[in-house]
Design an enzyme around this catalytic site. Structure first.
Site, PDB file in Angstrom:
ATOM      1  CB  ALA A 290      65.343  -5.791  -6.849  1.00 49.05           C
ATOM      2  CG  ASP A 336      14.357  -2.967   2.095  1.00 47.68           C
ATOM      3  OD1 ASP A 336      13.760  -2.025   2.629  1.00 47.68           O
ATOM      4  OD2 ASP A 336      13.802  -3.777   1.329  1.00 47.68           O
ATOM      5  CG  ASP A 652      14.506  -8.392  -0.712  1.00 46.97           C
ATOM      6  OD1 ASP A 652      14.265  -7.167  -0.644  1.00 46.97           O
ATOM      7  OD2 ASP A 652      13.790  -9.258  -0.185  1.00 46.97           O
ATOM      8  CG  ASP A 656      16.491  -2.649  -1.752  1.00 48.14           C
ATOM      9  OD1 ASP A 656      16.104  -1.623  -1.179  1.00 48.14           O
ATOM     10  OD2 ASP A 656      16.104  -3.786  -1.455  1.00 48.14           O
ATOM     11  CG  ASN A 718      60.624  -7.080  -3.148  1.00 44.38           C
ATOM     12  OD1 ASN A 718      60.762  -8.255  -2.802  1.00 44.38           O
ATOM     13  ND2 ASN A 718      59.875  -6.729  -4.167  1.00 44.38           N
ATOM     14  CD  GLU A 721      64.613  -9.489  -3.368  1.00 49.03           C
ATOM     15  OE1 GLU A 721      64.358  -8.927  -4.452  1.00 49.03           O
ATOM     16  OE2 GLU A 721      63.891 -10.369  -2.869  1.00 49.03           O
ATOM     17  CG  ASN A 744      61.346 -10.435  -6.101  1.00 54.86           C
ATOM     18  OD1 ASN A 744      62.019 -10.488  -5.070  1.00 54.86           O
ATOM     19  ND2 ASN A 744      61.343  -9.374  -6.888  1.00 54.86           N
ATOM     20  CB  THR A 747      62.585 -17.284  -2.054  1.00 55.42           C
ATOM     21  OG1 THR A 747      63.479 -18.045  -2.867  1.00 55.42           O
ATOM     22  CG2 THR A 747      63.019 -17.381  -0.616  1.00 55.42           C
ATOM     23  CG  ASP A 748      60.015 -12.822  -1.593  1.00 51.41           C
ATOM     24  OD1 ASP A 748      60.728 -13.392  -0.757  1.00 51.41           O
ATOM     25  OD2 ASP A 748      60.233 -11.676  -2.009  1.00 51.41           O
TER      26      ASP A 748
END
Length: 917
Positions: A290, A336, A652, A656, A718, A721, A744, A747-748
């Site tokens: 849970a 740069d 680029d 760098d 939670n 729960e 969990n 539904t969640d």
């Protein structure tokens, strides 16, 4: 022995270099080359090895929450085996863990494959002399001592000492960040202590030949080159964890700690009440399941993946998933200049003819009258602008055509300016053949050509025959271009509004002042002069008529100013870190709005004497750095990180790459970027557009806002729960781990995933960045979760007690209420606005997920096999209505809290959304 010992090749003569490398005019023999290749290795850069597929997969299991779930699955499987039943709970948990790991693995491996497809795997060919013959070989076969020949358009395949050069000019932007050509000459030898990149008699891997030709001997290959040394810096850069990684690690640690404490508390309470050991162990498993939001890793992974997809559509390839959210947290962008803020090409922006300035743009020419020098006629001579543009075409070695753009960027800009004015360069060159030339040289600072002008029309703006020309001289026109100081000293006349007139010392000073003024604004200035009826090179170059000046620059990308403005509006500080000239850096930064003309600018040499503490003070107040070396870029990024900034580095070039790897987020260019920089980066811009990084920041902020919504939604549920399960010893029964997993994950989980697909916030880029050390629970989110969980749990426990007292199926009713209430919670969490003011189809994915989950819940209750599998019973209409009523009461509370929070925020008491940001 090879590779040879490190040597200051610039300090030796060409002959001495050949002697030390053991090579003659015929080049190396094939046997000697093979021996050296075996000793020195192929001429390739050893890039940092990327993670393998197994490494990517194993990294997915580093989350402590998944480790806890694996432990719960193992205990649950053991209990099922003791009871001789199918381990349903363990199988379900293992499936969830596997799915979460698979999602992360697929996303990161796909990004890795996409990056590999960007790399240019083709080896360029090099012209090499071996055994007395010139041949073309793959560049990775070169060894120290090979003689190589280079021409305009070639890439330098290895570090080399120049032996012969004919007006050789190289573009070393990949190493230094400067777009201008660097002149090279074979002799004389230089001082041994000359900085490597200032060695005019040495060539370096990664540079390109812009003009001329040369013969050189290879002195270093692979990782022994200057470019290899820069690549080695990448290994010293240690990327720090992104803000999301830190926050999730903090969240995981807290949840696991809470899980262990709560499991102990529930088991202790059950033991004190006389519960059986097996029942208490099952209760402990339910409590652990849970508190751990099993769906959260998957939801975050999918949310990051969705953000990644959105960013790809906006031309940003994400190599590592956590980089998506980290983009939204950056506070400083170190960028740069060349090729990132600018277009990495030269463009003529202004011409000076007579006493007028002609400004060039995409829309044509704009005229501006200048204050004339003493004794000058105002305006310009008839035909003078055309003559200036024609001179730029004819005194020019660059080419444009089917083979593309070839030549010095400065000369290519002259061709483009003529084309904008409607001049056909190819036709002009065909009519006025080049008869002779004196190439540009660093010593003379000028280039001269003699062209055919049979009817004299080209020189019409000049006096037709001021030098006592003979008929044989009449068709020859001398055109000279170069540095204004070098050209003006050979001019004795100039063109103003009245035509050609004598050039007085005062007027010469005026022209020099005009040229210096243009150069001070970051422009590169060329002067052009002509002399009609000139006999040829043997007669010398003097008695010239000054035609005018042309000024050019590497222009900013058109979208950059608005992107920089968006950065400022979002609380992000752009910092320019370039190897280019400070005047150029200041001009570009002013043009794009990165800094104002009075902003301080710091040069690379000034950084050398600073200790880390002093550098940290400097980077807090400086946004312009010029003449910076690669290792200094690395120091600047580290200093910014030490101040607490979340740093993104864009670039680029090879120069760098170390800083890209050190930064929290490295952003490389996908088209013009080097392989080394792309390998070092977290994000690759597919269109080389600086504005794309700002778009990526917006997407990153949206992802972080979604993650906060997920955490609020899932952990609030939670906690409810947990309260429900924690009260089970008072009643005697509890929800099973399988039922908790259903809540969990289904539904969640489904609504939480749909939350990620909602429309982006309207003011994301008008808010300050998230504080780097901020917890996910900051700004009221933690207290909101506690309030939501307490109200939710209290309502469900009250329902359980009433249902138990009335003899109703309380366990199934509690299970159903937890599911239905969380669906309402998802709808409420989708927006900061009240539900009745939110359009039903604002997020159609969420509405669909809620309806689908509600349907699944009803199927679970009323389809017998499903009900038996999860241990629930069918509810009567009255019982189901009671569950729905409690769920609606919970949603009503959520809407009331949302209204109160929104009211406080709009009243100015909270700078950020407190619970749904």
């Amino acid at each position: 022995m090879f590779p040879p010992e490190p040597t200051a090749w610039q300090a030796l003569s060409g002959g001495e270099c050949l002697r030390r490398l053991g090579v003659g005019e015929a080049g190396l023999s094939e046997a000697a080359a093979a021996e050296r290749l075996a000793s020195a290795g192929p001429n390739r850069l050893a890039l940092p090895p990327g993670p393998g597929r197994w490494r990517i997969l194993l990294d997915q299991f580093s989350n402590v929450m998944l480790v806890l779930l694996l432990a719960v699955a193992a205990v649950s499987a053991g209990l099922a085996l003791l009871d001789h039943t199918v381990p349903k709970d363990a199988i379900a948990i293992l499936l969830i863990v596997a799915l979460t790991a698979l999602l992360g693995y697929l996303q990161e491996s796909q990004a890795l494959l996409a990056l590999r497809s960007l790399l240019n795997l083709a080896q360029p060919l090099a012209r090499v002399r071996r055994g007395g013959h010139w041949q073309r070989l793959p560049a990775d076969q070169l060894v120290p001592g090979d003689l190589i020949r280079l021409e305009s358009g070639d890439r330098v395949p290895a570090d080399a000492r120049l032996l012969e050069g004919n007006e050789l000019g190289l573009q070393e932007a990949a190493l230094t960040g400067e777009a201008e050509l660097v002149s090279k000459r074979a002799e004389p030898p230089l001082a041994a202590g000359t900085p490597v990149l200032e060695c005019s008699n040495c060539l370096f891997l990664g540079s390109e030949v812009g003009r001329g030709r040369g013969l050189a001997v290879v002195t270093a290959t692979g990782m022994a080159t200057v470019l290899g040394g820069i690549a080695t810096l990448i290994h010293t850069a240690r990327p720090e964890p992104t803000p999301l990684q830190k926050r999730l690690a903090d969240l995981s640690g807290r949840l696991v700690a809470w899980a262990l404490v709560l499991v102990a508390a529930v088991v202790l309470g059950g033991w004190l009440l006389g519960g059986s050991p097996l029942a208490l162990l099952e209760l402990a498993l339910s409590t652990a399941v849970a508190i751990v939001p099993e769906g959260l890793p998957a939801v975050i992974t999918v949310s990051l993946a969705i953000g990644t997809r959105r960013m790809v559509r906006r031309a940003a390839l994400i190599r590592h998933l956590p980089a998506v959210e980290a983009l939204g947290a950056i506070t400083v962008i170190c960028t740069d200049k060349t090729g990132t803020l600018t277009q990495n090409r030269q463009v003529v922006v202004e011409m000076r003819c007579g006493t007028q300035a002609l400004e060039l743009s995409e829309n044509g020419f704009g005229f501006r009258e200048l204050a004339p020098p003493p004794g000058a006629g105002a305006g310009i001579a008839p035909g003078q602008p055309d003559l200036l543009l024609q001179a730029g075409v004819l005194c020019n070695d660059a080419e444009t055509g089917q083979q593309g753009r070839v030549g010095d960027p400065t000369e290519l800009a002259l061709l483009e300016a003529a084309a904008k004015a409607g001049l056909d360069g190819s036709d002009l060159r065909a009519k006025h053949r080049r008869l002779a030339e004196t190439p540009f040289s660093a010593e003379r600072q000028r280039m001269a050509v003699w062209v055919d002008d049979p009817d004299g029309r080209l020189a019409a703006p000049l006096d037709p025959a001021p030098f006592g020309s003979s008929p044989t001289e009449g068709s020859q026109l001398l055109i000279v271009k170069g540095a204004p100081e070098a050209i003006l000293q050979d001019c004795d006349r100039w063109l103003d509004g009245a035509g050609a007139r004598n050039l007085t010392p005062a007027q010469q000073d005026w022209w020099l002042a005009e040229a210096r003024g243009l150069a001070a604004s970051g422009l590169r200035v060329l002067a052009f002069a002509c002399r009609p009826h000139h006999p040829g090179p043997a007669a010398g170059v003097d008695g010239l008529v000054l035609v005018g000046l042309m000024a050019q620059r590497d222009p900013p990308r058109p979208e950059v100013p608005s992107a920089v403005a968006r950065c400022h509006g979002a609380g992000i500080r752009p910092v320019m870190v370039t190897g280019d000239h400070p005047l150029t850096a200041r001009a570009i930064s002013t043009a794009i709005g990165l800094a104002d003309p009075a902003s301080p600018i710091v040069l690379g040499p000034e950084l050398e004497g600073l200790d880390p503490a002093a550098l940290e003070v400097l980077v807090r107040r400086t946004s312009l750095f010029a003449r910076v070396l690669p290792e200094q870029k690395l120091r600047i990024v580290r200093a910014l990180q030490a101040t607490g900034a979340v740093v993104a580095m864009t670039g680029d070039g090879v120069n760098d790459a170390p800083a890209l790897r050190q930064a929290h987020i490295g952003v490389a260019m996908g088209i013009s970027g080097s392989d080394v920089s792309r390998e070092a980066a977290d994000v690759v811009l597919l269109d080389d557009n600086f504005a794309s990084i700002v778009n990526a920041v917006e997407e990153g902020r949206q992802v972080y806002a979604n993650i906060r919504r997920f955490v609020r939604f899932i952990l609030g549920c939670n906690l409810g729960e947990l309260i429900t399960i924690g009260s089970a010893p008072l009643i005697g029964l509890a929800l099973t781990p399988l039922q908790i997993l259903w809540i969990n994950l289904v539904t969640d989980g489904l609504p939480a995933l749909a939350l990620a697909l909602g429309p982006p916030g309207e003011d994301l880029m008008h808010q300050p960045p998230i504080e780097p050390g901020e917890s996910l629970f900051a700004r009221g989110l933690g207290s909101a979760i506690l309030r939501i969980g307490l109200v939710f749990g209290t309502l469900v426990v009250a329902l359980m007690l009433v249902a138990s007292h009335l003899g109703r199926p309380w366990q199934t009713m509690a299970f159903t209420t937890l599911c239905l209430a969380q669906l309402g919670h998802a709808l409420s969490a989708s927006s900061d606005r009240p539900l009745w003011r939110t359009p039903p189809l604002a997020n159609p994915w969420l509405l669909g997920a809620v309806l689908a989950t509600a349907a699944l819940q009803l199927i679970l209750l009323y389809v017998a096999p499903m009900a038996r599998f999860l241990g629930v019973t069918a509810l009567s209409a009255f019982d189901l209505a009671a569950c729905a009523g409690v769920s609606l009461a919970f949603v009503a509370y959520l809407e009331l809290e949302k209204g109160l929070t929104s009211g406080l925020r709009h009243a100015g008491r909270s700078p950020h959304p407190s619970t749904s940001a």
